[in-house]
Scaffold this active site. Structure first.
Site, PDB file in Angstrom:
ATOM      1  N   ARG A  46       0.853  -1.196   0.000  1.00 47.25           N
ATOM      2  CA  ARG A  46       0.000   0.000   0.000  1.00 47.25           C
ATOM      3  C   ARG A  46       0.884   1.241   0.000  1.00 47.25           C
ATOM      4  O   ARG A  46       0.615   2.215  -0.696  1.00 47.25           O
ATOM      5  CB  ARG A  46      -0.942   0.005   1.223  1.00 47.25           C
ATOM      6  CG  ARG A  46      -1.584   1.360   1.463  1.00 47.25           C
ATOM      7  CD  ARG A  46      -2.834   1.336   2.316  1.00 47.25           C
ATOM      8  NE  ARG A  46      -2.793   0.436   3.436  1.00 47.25           N
ATOM      9  CZ  ARG A  46      -2.085   0.617   4.564  1.00 47.25           C
ATOM     10  NH1 ARG A  46      -1.357   1.707   4.728  1.00 47.25           N
ATOM     11  NH2 ARG A  46      -2.115  -0.271   5.528  1.00 47.25           N
ATOM     12  N   TYR A  98     -16.658  17.655 -14.291  1.00 48.96           N
ATOM     13  CA  TYR A  98     -17.145  16.284 -14.450  1.00 48.96           C
ATOM     14  C   TYR A  98     -18.153  16.008 -13.318  1.00 48.96           C
ATOM     15  O   TYR A  98     -17.905  16.356 -12.155  1.00 48.96           O
ATOM     16  CB  TYR A  98     -15.948  15.312 -14.390  1.00 48.96           C
ATOM     17  CG  TYR A  98     -16.363  13.881 -14.218  1.00 48.96           C
ATOM     18  CD1 TYR A  98     -17.129  13.242 -15.184  1.00 48.96           C
ATOM     19  CD2 TYR A  98     -16.014  13.164 -13.084  1.00 48.96           C
ATOM     20  CE1 TYR A  98     -17.531  11.939 -15.019  1.00 48.96           C
ATOM     21  CE2 TYR A  98     -16.402  11.849 -12.919  1.00 48.96           C
ATOM     22  CZ  TYR A  98     -17.168  11.242 -13.885  1.00 48.96           C
ATOM     23  OH  TYR A  98     -17.575   9.953 -13.717  1.00 48.96           O
ATOM     24  N   ASP A 170      -7.732  19.620 -13.775  1.00 41.75           N
ATOM     25  CA  ASP A 170      -8.026  18.268 -14.234  1.00 41.75           C
ATOM     26  C   ASP A 170      -7.688  18.230 -15.721  1.00 41.75           C
ATOM     27  O   ASP A 170      -8.379  18.828 -16.539  1.00 41.75           O
ATOM     28  CB  ASP A 170      -9.512  17.943 -13.986  1.00 41.75           C
ATOM     29  CG  ASP A 170      -9.862  16.509 -14.361  1.00 41.75           C
ATOM     30  OD1 ASP A 170      -9.172  15.941 -15.230  1.00 41.75           O
ATOM     31  OD2 ASP A 170     -10.827  15.965 -13.790  1.00 41.75           O
ATOM     32  N   LYS A 195      -8.754   7.353 -18.969  1.00 40.78           N
ATOM     33  CA  LYS A 195      -9.063   7.903 -20.290  1.00 40.78           C
ATOM     34  C   LYS A 195      -7.826   7.817 -21.204  1.00 40.78           C
ATOM     35  O   LYS A 195      -7.360   6.743 -21.482  1.00 40.78           O
ATOM     36  CB  LYS A 195      -9.588   9.329 -20.146  1.00 40.78           C
ATOM     37  CG  LYS A 195     -10.586   9.504 -18.990  1.00 40.78           C
ATOM     38  CD  LYS A 195     -11.827   8.647 -19.141  1.00 40.78           C
ATOM     39  CE  LYS A 195     -12.815   9.010 -18.042  1.00 40.78           C
ATOM     40  NZ  LYS A 195     -13.748   8.002 -17.655  1.00 40.78           N
TER      41      LYS A 195
HETATM   42  N1  PLP Z   1     -12.191  13.835 -14.439  1.00 44.14           N
HETATM   43  C1  PLP Z   1     -12.756  13.804 -15.662  1.00 44.14           C
HETATM   44  C2  PLP Z   1     -12.606  14.988 -16.566  1.00 44.14           C
HETATM   45  C3  PLP Z   1     -13.489  12.687 -16.078  1.00 44.14           C
HETATM   46  O1  PLP Z   1     -14.061  12.672 -17.302  1.00 44.14           O
HETATM   47  C4  PLP Z   1     -13.625  11.588 -15.180  1.00 44.14           C
HETATM   48  C5  PLP Z   1     -14.396  10.382 -15.565  1.00 44.14           C
HETATM   49  O2  PLP Z   1     -15.104  10.368 -16.552  1.00 44.14           O
HETATM   50  C6  PLP Z   1     -13.025  11.669 -13.921  1.00 44.14           C
HETATM   51  C7  PLP Z   1     -12.313  12.792 -13.588  1.00 44.14           C
HETATM   52  C8  PLP Z   1     -13.164  10.541 -12.936  1.00 44.14           C
HETATM   53  O3  PLP Z   1     -12.317   9.507 -13.274  1.00 44.14           O
HETATM   54  P1  PLP Z   1     -12.572   7.961 -12.908  1.00 44.14           P
HETATM   55  O4  PLP Z   1     -13.791   7.527 -13.660  1.00 44.14           O
HETATM   56  O5  PLP Z   1     -11.313   7.298 -13.339  1.00 44.14           O
HETATM   57  O6  PLP Z   1     -12.790   7.895 -11.434  1.00 44.14           O
END
Ligand code: PLP
Length: 378
Positions: A46, A98, A170, A195
């Site tokens: 961990r 998001y 982000d 992604k």
């Molecule tokens: N940030 C963005 C811009 C996203 O599109 C997403 C998921 O679609 C996330 C964060 C969250 O990521 P995760 O689905 O890997 O938890």
């Protein structure tokens, strides 16, 4: 070295034990110690794992940061970042984050005494006006999902820094190949590695990259304390994906541009959101802060009925949430990714019932266009 070279080599030196050119998947929970207090730098998985450590070094380098941390998902990464704050702290965030990030902020973290204000961070006066004496972080996404609005990272950072507030970006939609927020003045980058970084739709993960060593030490502590770490197999999948990030993002961008231009000229399409189009209201800013324009776009079909027909008729494009994989995905933000956003907020952001989003993959662009053309004929 150049980006593509770094993506393939940093953190991915041949395995010292065997010479294996690929970082091994260290599928272990613990490490045997030679004697009390004498070990090889690893005690418990961990806390640290060599496969995860390789990925953390790689992602830090690609974002031009000093420290990288890999988490079990993008949401776990964002949650870990927010654990650097404490009860009473205020966060200034973009108004079109998001949905999962908005849900974490509003439905979970407000219970722990954090407060959030959401503004259109494209409008710098709104950013300036919403900063408060108790603001401890600015959190933005650019471009936004699914209408691809662009925030000027450098100028937001300048405003926030006048108040000694760090800026987190982000960078999931762009990846470090297309946009490097730390170089533009941001302090922290977060990713859903699910992604583009992984790129093959076969793993969920997240990352935080930053430069400040005091903040990094606290994040390292909290990562180990809370434990939402990325496993070795998933770390390895992202390392594998990142090796082709430069070529994939180049192809996503050229396919994205081809599809956007085609849709923009299509008589049945009422509008296209894509920062690469000169008609995009922030095209000049996009040119300045992004290397190319990526694979995300959305277009207006005019009604829910029209959108349903397109989504039912496509054959190559797969109807699914998520984005950033090699295959083209198509979705309906109003009823899928943004279903949880109240209708009045959706319409304020520009998410109409007729809006369709595409994560343009790296298939042959002509095939993606032919599939969309056929779907739009119905
Ligand atoms: N940030 C963005 C811009 C996203 O599109 C997403 C998921 O679609 C996330 C964060 C969250 O990521 P995760 O689905 O890997 O938890």
């Amino acid at each position: 070295m150049g980006f593509a070279t770094d993506a393939i080599h940093i953190g991915q030196e041949p395995d010292p034990a065997t010479g294996a050119i690929i970082v091994p998947i260290y599928q272990t929970s613990t490490y045997v110690q030679e004697e009390l207090g004498k070990h090889k730098g690893y005690e418990y998985a961990r806390t640290s794992n060599p496969t995860r450590a390789a990925l953390e070094r790689n992602l830090a380098a690609l974002e031009g940061g000093r420290f990288g941390f890999a988490f079990a998902s993008g949401m776990a990464a964002i949650n870990a970042l927010l654990t650097l704050l404490k009860s009473g702290d205020h966060v200034l965030a973009g108004h079109n984050l998001y949905g999962g990030t908005f849900r974490l902020f509003e439905r979970v973290l407000t219970n722990f005494g954090l407060s959030f204000t959401y503004v259109n961070t494209c409008a710098l006066d709104q950013v300036q006006a919403a900063l408060r004496p108790d603001t401890r972080m600015v959190f933005i996404e650019t471009p936004t999902n699914p209408v691809l609005e662009i925030t000027d990272i450098a100028r937001v950072a300048r405003i926030a820094h006048e108040h000694n507030v760090p800026v987190a970006v982000d960078n999931t939609f762009m990846s470090p190949y297309l946009q490097r927020p730390l170089e533009l003045g941001a302090d922290i980058v977060v990713h859903s590695t699910t992604k583009y970084l992984n790129g093959h739709s076969d793993g969920v993960g997240g990352a935080v990259i930053l430069n400040d060593s005091a903040m990094a030490e606290r994040l390292r502590f909290n990562q180990n304390a809370a434990g939402a770490v990325l496993g070795p197999m998933d770390s390895w999948l992202v390392l594998r994906g990142v090796k082709t990030l430069a070529v994939r993002m180049g192809q996503h961008s050229s396919n994205g541009m081809a599809v956007a231009e085609h849709l923009a000229a299509h008589p049945k399409v009422k509008g296209v959101h894509y920062p690469g189009l000169e008609s995009h209201p922030q095209h000049a800013l996009a040119r300045k802060q992004m290397k190319a324009f990526g694979g995300m776009l959305s277009f207006e079909t005019g009604s829910l009925e029209n959108a349903k027909v397109v989504l039912k008729s496509v054959k190559l494009c797969s109807l699914a949430e998520s984005l950033g994989g090699v295959e083209t995905l198509i979705s309906h933000p109003a009823t899928m990714t943004h279903a949880g956003v109240p209708p009045e907020s959706r319409s304020r952001i520009g998410i109409t019932d007729g809006l369709v989003r595409i994560s343009v993959g790296i298939e042959d662009a002509e095939d993606i266009i032919a599939d969309l053309d056929e779907a739009l004929r119905h």
